[in-house]
Design a protein around this motif. Structure first.
Motif, PDB file in Angstrom:
ATOM      1  N   THR A 155     -85.781  55.250  27.053  1.00 49.27           N
ATOM      2  CA  THR A 155     -84.395  54.781  27.065  1.00 49.27           C
ATOM      3  C   THR A 155     -83.715  55.195  25.777  1.00 49.27           C
ATOM      4  OG1 THR A 155     -84.938  52.857  28.429  1.00 49.27           O
ATOM      5  CG2 THR A 155     -82.871  52.775  27.216  1.00 49.27           C
ATOM      6  N   PHE A 156     -82.571  55.882  25.913  1.00 48.91           N
ATOM      7  CA  PHE A 156     -81.746  56.250  24.769  1.00 48.91           C
ATOM      8  C   PHE A 156     -80.540  55.300  24.715  1.00 48.91           C
ATOM      9  CE2 PHE A 156     -83.906  60.126  23.708  1.00 48.91           C
ATOM     10  CZ  PHE A 156     -84.428  60.577  24.909  1.00 48.91           C
ATOM     11  N   SER A 157     -80.168  54.889  23.502  1.00 47.87           N
ATOM     12  CA  SER A 157     -79.025  53.988  23.378  1.00 47.87           C
ATOM     13  C   SER A 157     -78.177  54.393  22.192  1.00 47.87           C
ATOM     14  CB  SER A 157     -79.492  52.535  23.216  1.00 47.87           C
ATOM     15  OG  SER A 157     -80.297  52.401  22.063  1.00 47.87           O
ATOM     16  N   ALA A 158     -76.876  54.125  22.305  1.00 46.73           N
ATOM     17  CA  ALA A 158     -75.934  54.422  21.224  1.00 46.73           C
ATOM     18  C   ALA A 158     -74.800  53.412  21.282  1.00 46.73           C
ATOM     19  CB  ALA A 158     -75.385  55.834  21.349  1.00 46.73           C
ATOM     20  N   SER A 159     -74.341  52.981  20.111  1.00 48.29           N
ATOM     21  CA  SER A 159     -73.195  52.072  20.089  1.00 48.29           C
ATOM     22  C   SER A 159     -72.358  52.343  18.859  1.00 48.29           C
ATOM     23  CB  SER A 159     -73.650  50.606  20.102  1.00 48.29           C
ATOM     24  OG  SER A 159     -74.230  50.249  18.866  1.00 48.29           O
ATOM     25  N   PHE A 160     -71.068  52.062  18.986  1.00 49.26           N
ATOM     26  CA  PHE A 160     -70.140  52.218  17.866  1.00 49.26           C
ATOM     27  C   PHE A 160     -69.263  50.975  17.786  1.00 49.26           C
ATOM     28  CE2 PHE A 160     -67.749  54.283  14.679  1.00 49.26           C
ATOM     29  CZ  PHE A 160     -66.420  53.960  14.885  1.00 49.26           C
ATOM     30  N   GLN A 161     -69.176  50.404  16.561  1.00 48.71           N
ATOM     31  CA  GLN A 161     -68.342  49.220  16.338  1.00 48.71           C
ATOM     32  C   GLN A 161     -67.341  49.533  15.239  1.00 48.71           C
ATOM     33  OE1 GLN A 161     -71.612  46.579  15.156  1.00 48.71           O
ATOM     34  NE2 GLN A 161     -71.034  45.220  16.802  1.00 48.71           N
ATOM     35  N   ALA A 162     -66.122  49.008  15.382  1.00 49.47           N
ATOM     36  CA  ALA A 162     -65.118  49.137  14.332  1.00 49.47           C
ATOM     37  C   ALA A 162     -64.504  47.761  14.102  1.00 49.47           C
ATOM     38  CB  ALA A 162     -64.042  50.141  14.739  1.00 49.47           C
ATOM     39  N   PHE A 163     -64.514  47.322  12.845  1.00 54.92           N
ATOM     40  CA  PHE A 163     -63.891  46.046  12.481  1.00 54.92           C
ATOM     41  C   PHE A 163     -62.762  46.318  11.500  1.00 54.92           C
ATOM     42  CE2 PHE A 163     -66.656  43.026  14.469  1.00 54.92           C
ATOM     43  CZ  PHE A 163     -67.896  43.621  14.502  1.00 54.92           C
ATOM     44  N   ASN A 164     -61.591  45.770  11.767  1.00 57.01           N
ATOM     45  CA  ASN A 164     -60.445  45.868  10.854  1.00 57.01           C
ATOM     46  C   ASN A 164     -60.090  44.453  10.418  1.00 57.01           C
ATOM     47  OD1 ASN A 164     -59.739  48.070  13.349  1.00 57.01           O
ATOM     48  ND2 ASN A 164     -59.925  48.840  11.260  1.00 57.01           N
ATOM     49  N   ASP A 165     -60.360  44.136   9.152  1.00 57.29           N
ATOM     50  CA  ASP A 165     -60.282  42.761   8.665  1.00 57.29           C
ATOM     51  C   ASP A 165     -59.169  42.585   7.629  1.00 57.29           C
ATOM     52  OD1 ASP A 165     -63.938  42.676   8.452  1.00 57.29           O
ATOM     53  OD2 ASP A 165     -62.579  42.697  10.170  1.00 57.29           O
ATOM     54  N   ASP A 166     -58.685  41.352   7.537  1.00 60.48           N
ATOM     55  CA  ASP A 166     -57.674  40.963   6.555  1.00 60.48           C
ATOM     56  C   ASP A 166     -58.193  39.730   5.821  1.00 60.48           C
ATOM     57  OD1 ASP A 166     -55.359  39.866   5.235  1.00 60.48           O
ATOM     58  OD2 ASP A 166     -54.082  40.988   6.616  1.00 60.48           O
ATOM     59  N   LEU A 167     -58.297  39.791   4.469  1.00 60.51           N
ATOM     60  CA  LEU A 167     -58.922  38.720   3.706  1.00 60.51           C
ATOM     61  C   LEU A 167     -57.925  37.679   3.201  1.00 60.51           C
ATOM     62  CD1 LEU A 167     -60.946  41.219   3.559  1.00 60.51           C
ATOM     63  CD2 LEU A 167     -61.868  40.097   1.545  1.00 60.51           C
ATOM     64  N   ARG A 168     -56.681  37.729   3.604  1.00 63.15           N
ATOM     65  CA  ARG A 168     -55.692  36.789   3.104  1.00 63.15           C
ATOM     66  C   ARG A 168     -55.790  35.441   3.800  1.00 63.15           C
ATOM     67  NH1 ARG A 168     -50.410  40.425   3.659  1.00 63.15           N
ATOM     68  NH2 ARG A 168     -51.593  41.086   5.489  1.00 63.15           N
TER      69      ARG A 168
END
Lengths: 398, 73
Positions: A155-168
């Motif tokens: 089994t081959f697996s791949a994933s991509f995550q993107a987080f865009n955060d604001d610390l205010r």
């Protein structure tokens, strides 16, 4: 004689009809619910909020709910949860004892869609996530895919995550999702803006391959690459210098993380499963680490299983770390966060799992209760309890 | 670093090439297909990984929320 011909002809027609049947005609629908509760209690003496010395006492109450409904070749999942955080260290951001900074809550939600292709050998998932607390807001997107070989051994697996955060801080003041106001600095350091940036971006790529070695052994190799940019320091962390002066934590505005894991699962003696993982990690903050995880799962009978576990971890400090009063004012980047220091840790855990057994039920239920003790060489200790109740409806023909 | 990458590359090739040699009969798959033999992280274990990603400077591979989404490392 005619009856024999009619019977033979009917039987032959029936067999032809069955052979030509489309395998996907019988589409199944199934609903899966997971109710999880996590409780976490921690204590230590190296709080970064007070410059590397001070209480790290913290309690998290974390319920969550997850539902997944599959219909035919599609599946939709929704997860909702909250972490209520009571923290003695964040109470020291300002001078008011038991102020609002002592209690906080992080609420999160995510939704995903999965499409199954090629007789379920290929699976593609895409989703969105949202997380909000008083001084942190995060929007996430993710996509993943997996493909299994025809013999089901690879089994081959791949994933991509993107987080865009604001610390205010400020989105939860006086209502919900208000405009953010400002970064939260320690009370005595609010005379200026210490950072040019208020946002943080994180991009993670996970790749993996698992391979059946023989009838009782399976191995996996997994890699991780993470790129971060923006405000990577924590605004309310204090740093005390060797000349007695004080500042807010400063870290570079970019970070690259690389991880590699090797897994080996083995089914021995018919009732015992050994799960082993070796994790290696390195980043450009100078942190290097290795962890060794082991879990032995013992099946007592068809319903019950016990799983003791053990984890050992060792970490080399970030080049930007130094304890309280040891940083020099000439440094560009500095932190006294002991999570980035030299240490070794060990974790001891135990889990009890119950799997449903029997027929004639509209839904099956299973649960897992897990306890974990964590101890670090720089005095931090914690206890974590997780309870998961799974409810699964019987597959229904659509 | 290059030697390390070569070792990893050889391991991947070894794993993939072995898929052509392994032949497991359907009745032998009861062990390999057991839920506890799978490589993914279960719901009850994901919280442990989340705690480790906050309290340690590194990130565990395959962790769901190893990065982003909270005010942690």
């Amino acid at each position: 004689m005619k009856r024999r011909y009619i019977l033979a002809g009917t039987l032959a027609f029936y067999l032809l009809w069955v052979k030509g049947q489309d395998k996907d005609t019988f589409k199944l629908s199934e609903t899966q619910i997971d109710i999880v509760y996590n409780q976490y209690v921690q204590d230590g003496d190296n709080s970064a909020v007070t410059g590397g010395e001070g209480t790290e006492r913290l309690t998290i109450y974390g319920p969550s709910f997850k539902i997944n409904h599959s219909f035919g070749k599609n599946s939709i999942g929704i997860q909702l949860g909250t972490d209520v955080i009571s923290s003695a260290s964040t109470d020291n951001i300002d001078d008011i004892v038991s102020s609002v900074s002592r209690l906080d809550a992080r609420s999160y939600a995510d939704i995903s869609y999965t499409r199954f292709l090629e007789q379920n050998r290929t699976q593609i998932t895409a989703g969105l996530s949202l997380s909000i607390e008083s001084d942190y807001y995060s929007e996430g997107k993710f996509i993943s895919a997996s493909r299994t070989s025809p013999n089901k051994n690879t089994t081959f697996s791949a994933s991509f995550q993107a987080f865009n955060d604001d610390l205010r801080w400020g989105r939860l003041e006086g209502g919900l999702l208000k405009d953010p106001v400002e970064l939260i600095y320690p009370a005595e350091l609010r005379f200026k803006e210490w950072y040019d940036e208020v946002k943080r971006n994180t991009y993670t790529l996970n790749l993996g391959v698992s391979q059946v070695i023989d009838a009782r052994n399976k191995m996996g190799l997994y890699g991780l690459l993470t790129l971060q940019d923006g405000l990577l320091a924590t605004p309310f962390h204090r740093v005390y210098f060797n000349d007695g002066s004080l500042a807010v934590e400063q870290l570079p505005d970019s970070r690259t993380k690389i991880g590699l894991a090797i897994k080996w699962n083995s089914f021995i003696s018919g009732k015992v499963i050994l799960r082993n993982t070796v994790n290696g990690y390195v980043d450009d903050f100078g942190i290097q680490s290795v962890s060794l995880d082991h879990e032995t799962s013992v099946k007592l009978d068809a319903r019950w299983a016990l799983s003791p576990s053990l984890r050992f971890y060792t970490q080399k400090a970030s080049k930007y770390f130094a304890p309280k009063d040891q940083h020099d004012v000439s440094e560009n980047f500095y932190t006294s966060d002991f999570d980035l220091s030299n240490f070794q840790s060990y974790a001891l855990g135990f889990a009890v799992a119950h799997t449903p057994f029997g027929k004639n039920h509209k839904a099956t239920r299973d649960f897992t209760l897990r306890y974990n003790y964590y101890g670090r060489s720089n005095s931090l200790t914690s206890h974590a309890v997780s309870f998961r109740l799974g409810i699964r409806s019987r597959p229904k023909k659509q | 670093m290059k030697r390390y990458l070569k070792i990893v590359f050889c391991l991947v090739i070894f794993l993939i090439s072995n898929s052509c040699k392994v032949s497991i009969k359907p009745y032998e798959r009861i062990y390999i297909d057991d839920p506890r033999m799978q490589m993914h992280i279960t719901e009850d274990m994901s919280f442990q990984h989340y705690v480790h990603s906050i309290r340690e400077g590194s990130v565990m591979t395959q962790a769901e929320k190893g990065n982003g989404g909270c005010g942690c490392n």
